[in-house]
Structures are given as C-alpha cells and as structure tokens.
Scaffold this motif. Structure first.
Motif, PDB file in Angstrom:
ATOM      1  N   ARG A 160       0.830  -1.197   0.000  1.00 30.24           N
ATOM      2  CA  ARG A 160       0.000   0.000   0.000  1.00 30.24           C
ATOM      3  C   ARG A 160       0.868   1.252   0.000  1.00 30.24           C
ATOM      4  O   ARG A 160       1.965   1.269   0.568  1.00 30.24           O
ATOM      5  CB  ARG A 160      -0.910  -0.006   1.222  1.00 30.24           C
ATOM      6  CG  ARG A 160      -1.945  -1.117   1.194  1.00 30.24           C
ATOM      7  CD  ARG A 160      -2.752  -1.157   2.461  1.00 30.24           C
ATOM      8  NE  ARG A 160      -3.721  -2.243   2.432  1.00 30.24           N
ATOM      9  CZ  ARG A 160      -4.446  -2.623   3.484  1.00 30.24           C
ATOM     10  NH1 ARG A 160      -4.299  -1.982   4.645  1.00 30.24           N
ATOM     11  NH2 ARG A 160      -5.298  -3.619   3.381  1.00 30.24           N
ATOM     12  N   THR A 193       5.572  -1.809   4.718  1.00 31.25           N
ATOM     13  CA  THR A 193       5.033  -3.162   4.584  1.00 31.25           C
ATOM     14  C   THR A 193       6.156  -4.170   4.741  1.00 31.25           C
ATOM     15  O   THR A 193       7.190  -4.065   4.068  1.00 31.25           O
ATOM     16  CB  THR A 193       4.354  -3.352   3.217  1.00 31.25           C
ATOM     17  OG1 THR A 193       3.323  -2.377   3.060  1.00 31.25           O
ATOM     18  CG2 THR A 193       3.772  -4.751   3.095  1.00 31.25           C
ATOM     19  N   ASP A 230       3.993  -1.311   9.532  1.00 29.17           N
ATOM     20  CA  ASP A 230       2.577  -0.963   9.586  1.00 29.17           C
ATOM     21  C   ASP A 230       1.706  -2.162   9.223  1.00 29.17           C
ATOM     22  O   ASP A 230       0.633  -2.359   9.800  1.00 29.17           O
ATOM     23  CB  ASP A 230       2.280   0.198   8.624  1.00 29.17           C
ATOM     24  CG  ASP A 230       3.075   1.451   8.984  1.00 29.17           C
ATOM     25  OD1 ASP A 230       3.115   1.802  10.180  1.00 29.17           O
ATOM     26  OD2 ASP A 230       3.671   2.055   8.079  1.00 29.17           O
ATOM     27  N   ARG A 231       2.168  -2.928   8.225  1.00 29.84           N
ATOM     28  CA  ARG A 231       1.461  -4.133   7.781  1.00 29.84           C
ATOM     29  C   ARG A 231       2.471  -5.237   7.564  1.00 29.84           C
ATOM     30  O   ARG A 231       3.607  -4.990   7.152  1.00 29.84           O
ATOM     31  CB  ARG A 231       0.716  -3.900   6.457  1.00 29.84           C
ATOM     32  CG  ARG A 231      -0.453  -2.948   6.533  1.00 29.84           C
ATOM     33  CD  ARG A 231      -1.094  -2.769   5.159  1.00 29.84           C
ATOM     34  NE  ARG A 231      -1.603  -4.002   4.599  1.00 29.84           N
ATOM     35  CZ  ARG A 231      -1.041  -4.672   3.589  1.00 29.84           C
ATOM     36  NH1 ARG A 231       0.073  -4.220   3.029  1.00 29.84           N
ATOM     37  NH2 ARG A 231      -1.583  -5.773   3.138  1.00 29.84           N
ATOM     38  N   CYS A 281       2.759  -9.130   5.702  1.00 25.41           N
ATOM     39  CA  CYS A 281       2.149 -10.133   4.825  1.00 25.41           C
ATOM     40  C   CYS A 281       2.942 -11.429   4.961  1.00 25.41           C
ATOM     41  O   CYS A 281       4.167 -11.434   4.783  1.00 25.41           O
ATOM     42  CB  CYS A 281       2.128  -9.645   3.387  1.00 25.41           C
ATOM     43  SG  CYS A 281       1.334 -10.796   2.249  1.00 25.41           S
ATOM     44  N   GLU A 317      -2.418 -11.553   6.345  1.00 26.26           N
ATOM     45  CA  GLU A 317      -1.852 -10.228   6.523  1.00 26.26           C
ATOM     46  C   GLU A 317      -2.486  -9.540   7.719  1.00 26.26           C
ATOM     47  O   GLU A 317      -3.569  -9.897   8.170  1.00 26.26           O
ATOM     48  CB  GLU A 317      -2.024  -9.380   5.267  1.00 26.26           C
ATOM     49  CG  GLU A 317      -3.469  -9.052   4.918  1.00 26.26           C
ATOM     50  CD  GLU A 317      -3.559  -8.148   3.711  1.00 26.26           C
ATOM     51  OE1 GLU A 317      -3.971  -6.981   3.877  1.00 26.26           O
ATOM     52  OE2 GLU A 317      -3.209  -8.609   2.613  1.00 26.26           O
ATOM     53  N   GLY A 318      -1.751  -8.572   8.259  1.00 28.81           N
ATOM     54  CA  GLY A 318      -2.184  -7.857   9.448  1.00 28.81           C
ATOM     55  C   GLY A 318      -0.967  -7.258  10.113  1.00 28.81           C
ATOM     56  O   GLY A 318       0.104  -7.158   9.503  1.00 28.81           O
ATOM     57  N   THR A 319      -1.098  -6.895  11.373  1.00 32.98           N
ATOM     58  CA  THR A 319       0.087  -6.448  12.101  1.00 32.98           C
ATOM     59  C   THR A 319       0.858  -7.670  12.583  1.00 32.98           C
ATOM     60  O   THR A 319       0.350  -8.805  12.564  1.00 32.98           O
ATOM     61  CB  THR A 319      -0.302  -5.589  13.301  1.00 32.98           C
ATOM     62  OG1 THR A 319      -1.024  -6.393  14.248  1.00 32.98           O
ATOM     63  CG2 THR A 319      -1.166  -4.402  12.872  1.00 32.98           C
TER      64      THR A 319
END
Length: 585
Positions: free
Chosen positions: A358, A363, A549-550, A552, A562-564
C-alpha cells in the motif's frame, strides 16, 4: 596521440571475434598507421648496417680508399643514431596502441556490464568477467601493439629479399622461398596452441569463481565444518589449472624454439651458398659479409612474424570471451512503446503472490523460503518479469483483492521505461557491493548535504562505523568493503539506499548480520526515516516485523495472511513458527 581512455569508446562489432578485432583496429587506425610507418622506418634503418658494413669493407680492403671508408663508417654511425631515435618513437606508438585497445575494451565491457545489471550475474560467471577485465584486455592490447611490428617485418623482409635477388639470384631466391616456408612450417603448431590456451583461460575463470564463492561464504563454511572440503576442491581445481598452464607453456616453448631454429637454418643455408659464391668469385668479400649480415638479421623480423602468430592465437581467444559478454542481452528490456508511470505516491501489487504494497506505509513480507522473498523483491523492482505483471500506482485493498489492471491510475511495471522504474523503485539486497573510493562518494555519488548524510547514517545505525574509519566520511573504502564486517557492510548499504530517497524502497533482509540491539534500533529509526513513503521489508526478523505498519505472510509462493505482527502471531500458526524460528527460539 589521443587521450586515454577515449571519451566515447563507440559501439563494437561483436558478431565474431575477428570482427571485434577489426573494429578495434578501425577505431584507432591513425595510430596504427603511425606505428606501422615508424616500425617500417626503424626496421629499415636497422637493416642498413649489413649493406653499409659490406660497402665499408669493399672500400677499405678491395679499393683501399680511406676517404670512402670514413664516409661509410660515418653513414653507419648516423644509421645507429637514427635507429635509436626511431626505436623509442616506434615503441611509444606501440605501447599507446596497447593501452588504447585495452582501455577501450575495458570501457566497453564495463558499460555492457552496467547495462546488463542482474542479467550478467545470471548468465556469466564472475570469474569470466574478471578474466575479460584483466587478462583478455591485455591479450587484445598486445595484438594491436604487434600490428606495427608485423607491418614493419613484412616490409623489411620484402626489401631484403628484393636486394638479395638483385645481388645474387640464387641467394635471393633462397630467402624468398625460405621465409614463407618458415611461416608455413609454424602452422601445425598454432591449432594445438589455440586449444590449450582456450582450456587454460576457462580453467582460470572457473578457479576465480571458486575462490569468490569460498571467500563470500567463508564464515558459513567454518560454521558447518566445510572449510577443509572446499579447500580440497579448490586445491584440485588449482592443480588442474596449473597443468593446463604447463601445457600452454610447453607449446609456447615449442613455438619459441621454432622461432630460433627455423630462421637459424635459413641463415646457415644463406652463409653456405654465399661462401661458395665468394670462393667462385661471383660476389665480393664485402657482399658476402652483407649477405651473412642480412641472413642473420632476418632472424629478427622472422621472429616477429612468428611471435605475431602466437599473439594472434591468444588475441582470438581473448576476443572470443569479450564478444561472448558483449553479445548478452538483458533479461529485462524496455517496452516497444513505454507508457508514463503513475502519479507519485503509488503502491505495488504482485498478482503472482497476491502481495499488495500500500502507498505510504511500511510493509513487511515474511516468506517461508528465502528464495521466495528474493523473487518477490525482484518482481517488485522489475529485476525479473512475471505474468501477470506487477502493477504500480493507486493500488488498494487486501492482498486477495489487488487493483484491476485497467484502472486509469495503475500501470503495469513492464509497460514503463526501465529508466523510470529504476528511478522510482530501488531494490537493495545483500549482494549489493561497496565500491572502492571515499566513503562519502560511496554513500552519495551525486553529493548531498551533511545533514542528510548524518540522518541516513543514524537511521542505519552506521554512525559508529564512520567514526572508526580513518578519515571519517572522507576515508577510503577498499574493494567490496573488505575492511568492514558483514554487519557493517549491511548498515552502510542501508544508509546508501536511504540516501537515494526512492519513491519505493524494497529492502531484502537488511539486518541479517547485525546484533539484536542494533537491529532493534534500525527497525525503530527506519520506520521514522521512511515515514509517509512506500517501503517494503522482506524479512523474518521479529524486531523489524514488529515495526511494520502491515505484515504479509507468504507461504508456498502465495500470500497466506496479513495484518500487524502481533495479530498474525495470534491467528496464524505458520507465521508464528516462521518468526520464532527466525528469532532463534
């Protein structure tokens, strides 16, 4: 003479080895002609003493004319002075041609290597590139250096043959027939010499590859106890290379012996027939001395001719390797009609893995297999192509819902010009080299402010490295940064990547060789330094993943979750096992 290296080396003709040699000669034809003329003058003056000595002997012994004797002696002295001057000029021109051809080849190969990029590493071994940039350019340089000697030798042999034919038909015919016969007799030795030289060069390239692999993985080899095994393999390969060199040396010695023996037989024949002609009164004693002198002198141009044959063999082998590199084409090429890239501030979407990067966030991508992570990073930076292609622009949504390829503000990377992709997206992995020179120029080749340098070094936790380096930022870095440890090299590479300020930065395991304390500091500082800009971290380090932040998780080549970082630890067992294994727990 012209400046070396040439401002523009030109576009080489690499359709075949000899075409490349001819192209090189055409690019420097003026200096080759100058070297040939000087060589003709030098060898022509060098060929005068036998005739001058013969005239002096006839004037002093047969005619008993002191003034004529002094005159010919003075001419002989002037010829010696002219010979010394012309020798220096001819040698200077020959050496210039050597440097001109060698540096031109180095420029062309370096330019091709830069344009090939990662393709070169995939298609050609590092040992072969090293051989091209060192020994092969020398062999090609020697071939152009010998051009003037070749022309001078041919003209001199022709002139002496004509003189001997005019003075004595038998002796002249003996030389005219004998010289080509010597060259023909050397022919059967050339093909085996060529084969052995080619084999030796291949062995050298393979040995250089092994040495590079051992040095690069020395710490790993020591850790798994494989140092001795690889040392034995290297020793065996070294012995094979040595024996290949011995076989080349044997044939080279045979060629050198033939260079002495065959012209020596011709000299003996000329002296034999000349002595008989003198006893029969067909020629004067002075002419006999002249014939002997020319027969002995012919050894010099004949040796030059045979030496050129050996040099031509080595030059052909070198040119073969050079055109092999020049004929390579990039795996990644520009589209026929490039389209403009999207507006700045976009993200990336990889349909192959389902990973979406993003815009404006950090990421992290955790891959179960390191090869998957490297392949993903190369796709995101278009270091390799994929089908379907990676998309660049206003991507959004989850990894399972990438942006449609027909969106107006989304462009396929393979449709963009490579130069624009390289300018906007930077991929930095642990194969990136540190180049020799001042550290300041290494970190920021185009220059930057002291404030930006300090900020990037702080973000990469590399301030202590600069402080310990003699001269600081102006201190010199050795080739590939040999004076730095693996962790220090990683931190300097990270600082260099940060200073490039790319729109999208892709980092592959940037902290794999640093300690946990430094890694935690880098994770915190990197997130702040790249705040608001698109950044991708391919890593399994929990200290870095926790700062993203993210995150994967990629398993079997596809995005699994995906997430934290903390969310994935709770709901993705595969991710938890991967991260804890990477943390050594």
């Amino acid at each position: 003479m012209y400046a070396i290296p040439a401002p523009d080396p030109g576009t080489p003709d690499h359709r075949s080895p000899w075409r490349y040699v001819v192209w090189t000669a055409r690019r420097q034809w003026r200096t080759l002609v100058l070297a040939s003329l000087l060589s003709i003058l030098f060898m022509g003056v060098q060929a005068l003493p036998p005739a001058l000595i013969g005239r002096a002997l006839d004037a002093g012994l047969s005619e008993r004319d002191p003034r004529a004797l002094l005159f010919w002696v003075a001419i002989l002295l002037a010829a010696g002075v002219a010979q010394a001057v012309l020798a220096a000029l001819a040698h200077r021109a020959d050496v210039y041609n050597w440097f001109h051809a060698g540096y031109r080849t180095m420029q062309i190969v370096a330019r091709r290597a830069g344009r090939l990029g990662i393709t070169l590493r995939r298609r050609v071994s590092s040992g072969e590139v090293v051989a091209v940039g060192s020994s092969d350019m020398e062999e090609l340089g020697e071939l152009t250096e010998y051009t003037g000697m070749l022309v001078g030798s041919l003209v001199t042999v022709a002139g002496i043959s004509a003189y001997l034919l005019a003075s004595s038909g038998t002796l002249g015919l003996l030389v005219v027939v004998g010289v080509p016969a010597i060259v023909v007799a050397m022919g059967p030795l050339i093909a085996p010499f060529h084969r052995r030289t080619t084999t030796h060069r291949e062995r050298l390239a393979d040995l250089a590859d092994q040495a590079g692999d051992i040095v690069a993985g020395l710490r790993v080899l020591r850790g798994i106890g494989g140092e001795r095994m690889f040392a034995r393999r290297y020793r065996a390969a070294s012995q094979e290379t040595r024996w290949a060199g011995v076989r080349v040396g044997r044939f080279d010695a045979l060629l050198r012996s033939a260079e002495i023996l065959l012209p020596g037989l011709l000299v003996a024949a000329v002296v034999w027939f000349g002595a008989r002609a003198a006893l029969a009164g067909e020629i004067t004693p002075g002419q006999l001395v002249t014939f002997y002198g020319y027969a002995a002198y012919l050894v010099v141009p004949l040796q030059a001719l045979t030496a050129v044959l050996g040099t031509a063999v080595a030059g052909h082998v070198a040119a073969t390797r050079i055109v092999r590199v020049l004929a390579l084409r990039r795996d990644i090429v520009d589209p026929a009609v490039p389209v403009p890239g999207p507006a700045p501030g976009g993200g990336l979407s990889d349909p192959v893995s389902g990973v979406v990067v993003r815009p404006g966030v950090l990421t992290a991508v955790a891959c179960a297999r390191p090869a998957e992570g490297l392949a993903l990073a190369e796709r995101l930076g278009r270091l390799r192509d994929s089908d379907p292609p990676v998309l660049f622009g206003a991507v959004s949504g989850a990894s399972t819902d990438p942006a449609p390829p027909d969106a107006a503000d989304v462009v396929a990377l393979r449709d963009m010009a490579l130069a624009e992709v390289r300018r906007r997206i930077l991929v930095s992995d642990n194969d990136a080299w540190l180049f020799p020179g001042p550290l300041r120029a290494e970190l920021a080749p185009d220059g930057t402010s002291e404030e930006r340098l300090a900020a990037a070094l702080h973000a990469a936790s590399a301030t202590d490295i600069v402080a310990a380096l003699p001269g600081g930022l102006d201190g010199l870095v050795a080739d590939r940064g040999r004076e730095f440890s693996g962790g220090q090299q990683q931190r300097l590479r990270l600082a260099r990547a940060l200073l490039m300020e790319p729109e999208v930065l892709v980092l592959v395991e940037p902290t794999s060789a640093v300690d946990a304390h430094t890694e935690a500091a880098i994770g915190e500082r990197l997130a702040k330094y790249r705040s608001g800009r698109t950044t991708v971290l391919v890593t399994t380090s929990p200290l870095l993943l926790d700062r993203a932040d993210r995150v994967c998780h990629v398993a079997d080549g596809r995005s699994a979750a995906e997430g934290t970082h903390r969310e994935l630890l709770d709901r993705d067992p595969g991710y938890a096992r991967l991260v804890r294994r990477g943390a050594g727990t």
